[in-house]
Design an enzyme around this catalytic site. Structure first.
Site, PDB file in Angstrom:
ATOM      1  N   VAL A 128       0.908  -1.148   0.000  1.00 40.48           N
ATOM      2  CA  VAL A 128       0.000   0.000   0.000  1.00 40.48           C
ATOM      3  C   VAL A 128       0.946   1.196   0.000  1.00 40.48           C
ATOM      4  O   VAL A 128       1.552   1.522   1.008  1.00 40.48           O
ATOM      5  CB  VAL A 128      -0.941  -0.006   1.224  1.00 40.48           C
ATOM      6  CG1 VAL A 128      -1.776   1.266   1.257  1.00 40.48           C
ATOM      7  CG2 VAL A 128      -1.851  -1.231   1.200  1.00 40.48           C
ATOM      8  N   PRO A 129       1.126   1.837  -1.164  1.00 39.87           N
ATOM      9  CA  PRO A 129       2.276   2.714  -1.395  1.00 39.87           C
ATOM     10  C   PRO A 129       2.187   4.098  -0.745  1.00 39.87           C
ATOM     11  O   PRO A 129       2.086   5.119  -1.422  1.00 39.87           O
ATOM     12  CB  PRO A 129       2.321   2.816  -2.923  1.00 39.87           C
ATOM     13  CG  PRO A 129       0.897   2.669  -3.336  1.00 39.87           C
ATOM     14  CD  PRO A 129       0.292   1.688  -2.365  1.00 39.87           C
ATOM     15  N   CYS A 130       2.286   4.130   0.569  1.00 39.59           N
ATOM     16  CA  CYS A 130       2.265   5.400   1.281  1.00 39.59           C
ATOM     17  C   CYS A 130       3.495   6.247   0.952  1.00 39.59           C
ATOM     18  O   CYS A 130       3.471   7.472   1.132  1.00 39.59           O
ATOM     19  CB  CYS A 130       2.130   5.174   2.777  1.00 39.59           C
ATOM     20  SG  CYS A 130       3.360   4.068   3.490  1.00 39.59           S
ATOM     21  N   HIS A 131       4.543   5.632   0.445  1.00 40.23           N
ATOM     22  CA  HIS A 131       5.738   6.391   0.062  1.00 40.23           C
ATOM     23  C   HIS A 131       5.466   7.311  -1.128  1.00 40.23           C
ATOM     24  O   HIS A 131       6.241   8.228  -1.375  1.00 40.23           O
ATOM     25  CB  HIS A 131       6.902   5.438  -0.249  1.00 40.23           C
ATOM     26  CG  HIS A 131       6.648   4.504  -1.384  1.00 40.23           C
ATOM     27  ND1 HIS A 131       5.949   3.319  -1.221  1.00 40.23           N
ATOM     28  CD2 HIS A 131       6.978   4.571  -2.704  1.00 40.23           C
ATOM     29  CE1 HIS A 131       5.876   2.697  -2.383  1.00 40.23           C
ATOM     30  NE2 HIS A 131       6.491   3.440  -3.298  1.00 40.23           N
ATOM     31  N   ARG A 132       4.360   7.115  -1.829  1.00 41.65           N
ATOM     32  CA  ARG A 132       4.036   7.938  -3.002  1.00 41.65           C
ATOM     33  C   ARG A 132       3.306   9.223  -2.642  1.00 41.65           C
ATOM     34  O   ARG A 132       2.880   9.951  -3.531  1.00 41.65           O
ATOM     35  CB  ARG A 132       3.188   7.118  -3.989  1.00 41.65           C
ATOM     36  CG  ARG A 132       3.948   5.944  -4.573  1.00 41.65           C
ATOM     37  CD  ARG A 132       3.112   5.142  -5.542  1.00 41.65           C
ATOM     38  NE  ARG A 132       3.808   3.918  -5.912  1.00 41.65           N
ATOM     39  CZ  ARG A 132       3.219   2.819  -6.334  1.00 41.65           C
ATOM     40  NH1 ARG A 132       1.901   2.780  -6.474  1.00 41.65           N
ATOM     41  NH2 ARG A 132       3.925   1.753  -6.635  1.00 41.65           N
TER      42      ARG A 132
END
Length: 168
Positions: A128-132
């Site tokens: 779940v790409p919270c880094h984006r």
């Protein structure tokens, strides 16, 4: 009825990741030293069996051959957090969104701080790409795995650099 919680530790190209499943479904992915990492006692017994597809997809992602994860997830959070985490999954590989843009997408443009708090509690890092998610103007702000990891993941996904040795 009691839930079955198990975990496994898998190698990533740079540092181990801890995967946790609830009733056979991936629930958490933790980095070493990650903010909001729960105590190890909550990870359940070691058992690699439920994680085969998750490991395959993580390996493909780190090899540069996978841009979107397709895994069932067992996410536990508030209704608002679940909505934010679903929005995170819609951010395409190699792109970013601001906290404000996510708040707008949720129909609550004034909720960018709440989006940031929910983003920081994302239990399934990388997948779940919270880094984006970035600050207004594209600034790198907040990441449970540390800003250095966030910067390296974004560079990797944008094609600007291969995975650095110290990513994880």
């Amino acid at each position: 009825m009691p839930r079955t919680v198990v975990h496994t530790v898998v190698d990533s190209p740079y540092e181990p990741l801890t995967l946790v499943a609830v009733d056979g479904v991936l629930s958490r992915v933790h980095m070493t030293g990650q903010r909001h990492r729960p105590p190890e006692e909550s990870f359940g017994d070691p058992d690699p069996r439920p994680f085969g597809e998750a490991v395959r997809q993580l390996d493909a992602y780190f090899a540069g051959g996978l841009t979107a994860f397709d895994l069932p997830l067992h996410l536990e959070g508030t209704p608002f957090q679940l909505r934010v985490w679903e929005q995170l999954r819609l951010i395409p590989y190699g792109e970013t969104r601001t906290y404000g843009e996510l708040a707008e997408a949720l129909g609550n443009p004034g909720a960018s701080r709440a989006v940031g708090l929910a983003n920081g509690k994302n239990p399934v890092s990388v997948i779940v790409p919270c880094h984006r998610v970035v600050g207004s103007g594209g600034s790198l702000t907040g990441y449970g795995g540390g800003l250095d990891r966030k910067q390296r993941l974004l560079a990797f996904e944008s094609g600007g650099a291969g995975l650095p040795e110290a990513l994880f």
